[in-house]
Design a protein around this motif. Sequence first.
Motif, mmCIF file in Angstrom:
data_model
loop_
_atom_site.group_PDB
_atom_site.id
_atom_site.type_symbol
_atom_site.label_atom_id
_atom_site.label_comp_id
_atom_site.label_asym_id
_atom_site.label_seq_id
_atom_site.Cartn_x
_atom_site.Cartn_y
_atom_site.Cartn_z
ATOM 1 N N ASP A 197 85.112 -1.334 -54.451
ATOM 2 C CA ASP A 197 85.302 -2.713 -54.915
ATOM 3 C C ASP A 197 86.187 -2.749 -56.160
ATOM 4 O O ASP A 197 87.047 -3.627 -56.305
ATOM 5 C CB ASP A 197 83.953 -3.368 -55.218
ATOM 6 C CG ASP A 197 83.165 -3.694 -53.959
ATOM 7 O OD1 ASP A 197 83.764 -3.676 -52.864
ATOM 8 O OD2 ASP A 197 81.946 -3.952 -54.069
ATOM 9 N N ILE A 200 89.800 -2.089 -55.123
ATOM 10 C CA ILE A 200 90.386 -3.283 -54.503
ATOM 11 C C ILE A 200 90.754 -4.303 -55.573
ATOM 12 O O ILE A 200 91.840 -4.897 -55.545
ATOM 13 C CB ILE A 200 89.404 -3.890 -53.478
ATOM 14 C CG1 ILE A 200 89.237 -2.946 -52.278
ATOM 15 C CG2 ILE A 200 89.893 -5.262 -53.007
ATOM 16 C CD1 ILE A 200 88.123 -3.344 -51.328
ATOM 17 N N GLU A 201 89.858 -4.476 -56.533
ATOM 18 C CA GLU A 201 90.094 -5.433 -57.617
ATOM 19 C C GLU A 201 91.347 -5.081 -58.416
ATOM 20 O O GLU A 201 92.057 -5.963 -58.911
ATOM 21 C CB GLU A 201 88.874 -5.458 -58.541
ATOM 22 C CG GLU A 201 88.961 -6.475 -59.666
ATOM 23 C CD GLU A 201 87.718 -6.463 -60.539
ATOM 24 O OE1 GLU A 201 87.819 -6.869 -61.711
ATOM 25 O OE2 GLU A 201 86.645 -6.038 -60.041
ATOM 26 N N ASN A 203 93.933 -3.351 -57.161
ATOM 27 C CA ASN A 203 95.069 -3.201 -56.240
ATOM 28 C C ASN A 203 95.478 -1.746 -55.985
ATOM 29 O O ASN A 203 96.666 -1.432 -55.881
ATOM 30 C CB ASN A 203 96.279 -3.991 -56.759
ATOM 31 C CG ASN A 203 96.006 -5.479 -56.853
ATOM 32 O OD1 ASN A 203 95.474 -6.083 -55.919
ATOM 33 N ND2 ASN A 203 96.354 -6.072 -57.986
ATOM 34 N N GLU A 221 86.449 -2.626 -47.065
ATOM 35 C CA GLU A 221 86.997 -3.975 -47.170
ATOM 36 C C GLU A 221 85.994 -4.917 -47.823
ATOM 37 O O GLU A 221 84.780 -4.750 -47.687
ATOM 38 C CB GLU A 221 87.357 -4.517 -45.783
ATOM 39 C CG GLU A 221 88.448 -3.746 -45.063
ATOM 40 C CD GLU A 221 88.835 -4.388 -43.738
ATOM 41 O OE1 GLU A 221 89.462 -5.469 -43.768
ATOM 42 O OE2 GLU A 221 88.498 -3.810 -42.683
ATOM 43 N N ASN A 222 86.526 -5.909 -48.536
ATOM 44 C CA ASN A 222 85.715 -7.026 -49.018
ATOM 45 C C ASN A 222 86.584 -8.283 -48.981
ATOM 46 O O ASN A 222 87.691 -8.257 -48.425
ATOM 47 C CB ASN A 222 85.144 -6.748 -50.419
ATOM 48 C CG ASN A 222 86.224 -6.567 -51.472
ATOM 49 O OD1 ASN A 222 87.361 -7.027 -51.315
ATOM 50 N ND2 ASN A 222 85.881 -5.897 -52.563
ATOM 51 N N LYS A 223 86.123 -9.360 -49.562
ATOM 52 C CA LYS A 223 86.852 -10.627 -49.494
ATOM 53 C C LYS A 223 88.194 -10.570 -50.215
ATOM 54 O O LYS A 223 89.106 -11.351 -49.918
ATOM 55 C CB LYS A 223 85.998 -11.749 -50.087
ATOM 56 C CG LYS A 223 84.741 -12.056 -49.282
ATOM 57 C CD LYS A 223 83.937 -13.167 -49.932
ATOM 58 C CE LYS A 223 82.680 -13.470 -49.121
ATOM 59 N NZ LYS A 223 81.855 -14.543 -49.746
ATOM 60 N N MET A 224 88.319 -9.633 -51.160
ATOM 61 C CA MET A 224 89.536 -9.545 -51.963
ATOM 62 C C MET A 224 90.611 -8.661 -51.335
ATOM 63 O O MET A 224 91.780 -8.719 -51.710
ATOM 64 C CB MET A 224 89.204 -9.022 -53.362
ATOM 65 C CG MET A 224 88.303 -9.935 -54.173
ATOM 66 S SD MET A 224 87.890 -9.219 -55.786
ATOM 67 C CE MET A 224 89.515 -9.112 -56.529
ATOM 68 N N GLY A 225 90.210 -7.811 -50.382
ATOM 69 C CA GLY A 225 91.196 -6.929 -49.771
ATOM 70 C C GLY A 225 90.563 -5.667 -49.217
ATOM 71 O O GLY A 225 89.387 -5.653 -48.841
ATOM 72 N N LYS A 226 91.331 -4.585 -49.210
ATOM 73 C CA LYS A 226 90.823 -3.330 -48.660
ATOM 74 C C LYS A 226 91.429 -2.138 -49.396
ATOM 75 O O LYS A 226 92.471 -2.246 -50.046
ATOM 76 C CB LYS A 226 91.139 -3.229 -47.165
ATOM 77 C CG LYS A 226 92.624 -3.263 -46.825
ATOM 78 C CD LYS A 226 92.835 -3.241 -45.320
ATOM 79 C CE LYS A 226 94.330 -3.313 -44.975
ATOM 80 N NZ LYS A 226 94.555 -3.291 -43.509
#
Length: 290
Positions: A197, A200-201, A203, A221-226
């Motif tokens: 996480d 992903i946060e 980038n 993966e999460n809501k912000m990306g992978k």
Amino acid sequence: MSAETESKPLKLKRKVEVAVISDVHLGTYGCHAKELLTYLSSIDPKKLVLNGDIVDIWQFSKRYFPKSHLKVIKKLIDMAADGVEVIYITGNHDEMLRKFSGTSIGNISIVDKTVLELDGKKAWIFHGDVFDVSIQNAKWLAKLGGYGYDMLIVLNGIINWCLEKSGRERYSLSKKIKNSVKSALKYINNFEDVVSDLAIENNYDYVICGHIHQPKMLLKENKMGKTMYLNSGDWVENFTALEYQFKRWKIYNYQHDKLSAFFGDEELKDMDIKDLIAAITIIDPKKNKF
């Protein structure tokens, strides 16, 4: 051709753009230094990342540091002298080296974390102990657990020796314990989720850790990306490393892949022969230090 050359055929080394090893624990009974030395002698990486817990300073003892462990250190120094960029990332068992973070000696640098640019993608690499609550809040308990784990590995070695003598398969006590204890599985899953996480946060395309002795490559993966979560495992039980070549990551497993000249990958069967030839280096035994 001389008799010496005939008796020592040329060896092939696999070219690897990046190799990552962690949790070697040199100086402990559980360390499999001979297997690691064989692995290091089989590759020709541009970069070698030592992702923490290479030397176990927590359990260091003058009474136990065999020649095979010293040979690993010498091999790493020789690789750096031969032009390999060696990045030593500090872990919890070698945390004393953190006071030297930012120091470079020749091709060897000591850091707490690093970011590599790989074919337009970013790989965030760190050991992972900063996310371990037991180490942050009760270091004495973590150290005690380290001694207990070392003794478990010694006991496991005796059991496996008996099993091999009787023609039966090796057995891992610690893996059995980890896989049967729900809290251990929850800890591993939480660790993977937290670091993924955060990657992903920020980038990052890849997040690479060690610490938990669980080799893995998994798309998270999460809501912000992978991001791709990777763990290099260890050289106590799993004998694994991460390798980046041909724009892809692979988990190298010594027990399964030690005789493989290339990755056992279906996609590589169709690769042009010139690319395959470029993936190996011929080593003259007279120049090879090991």
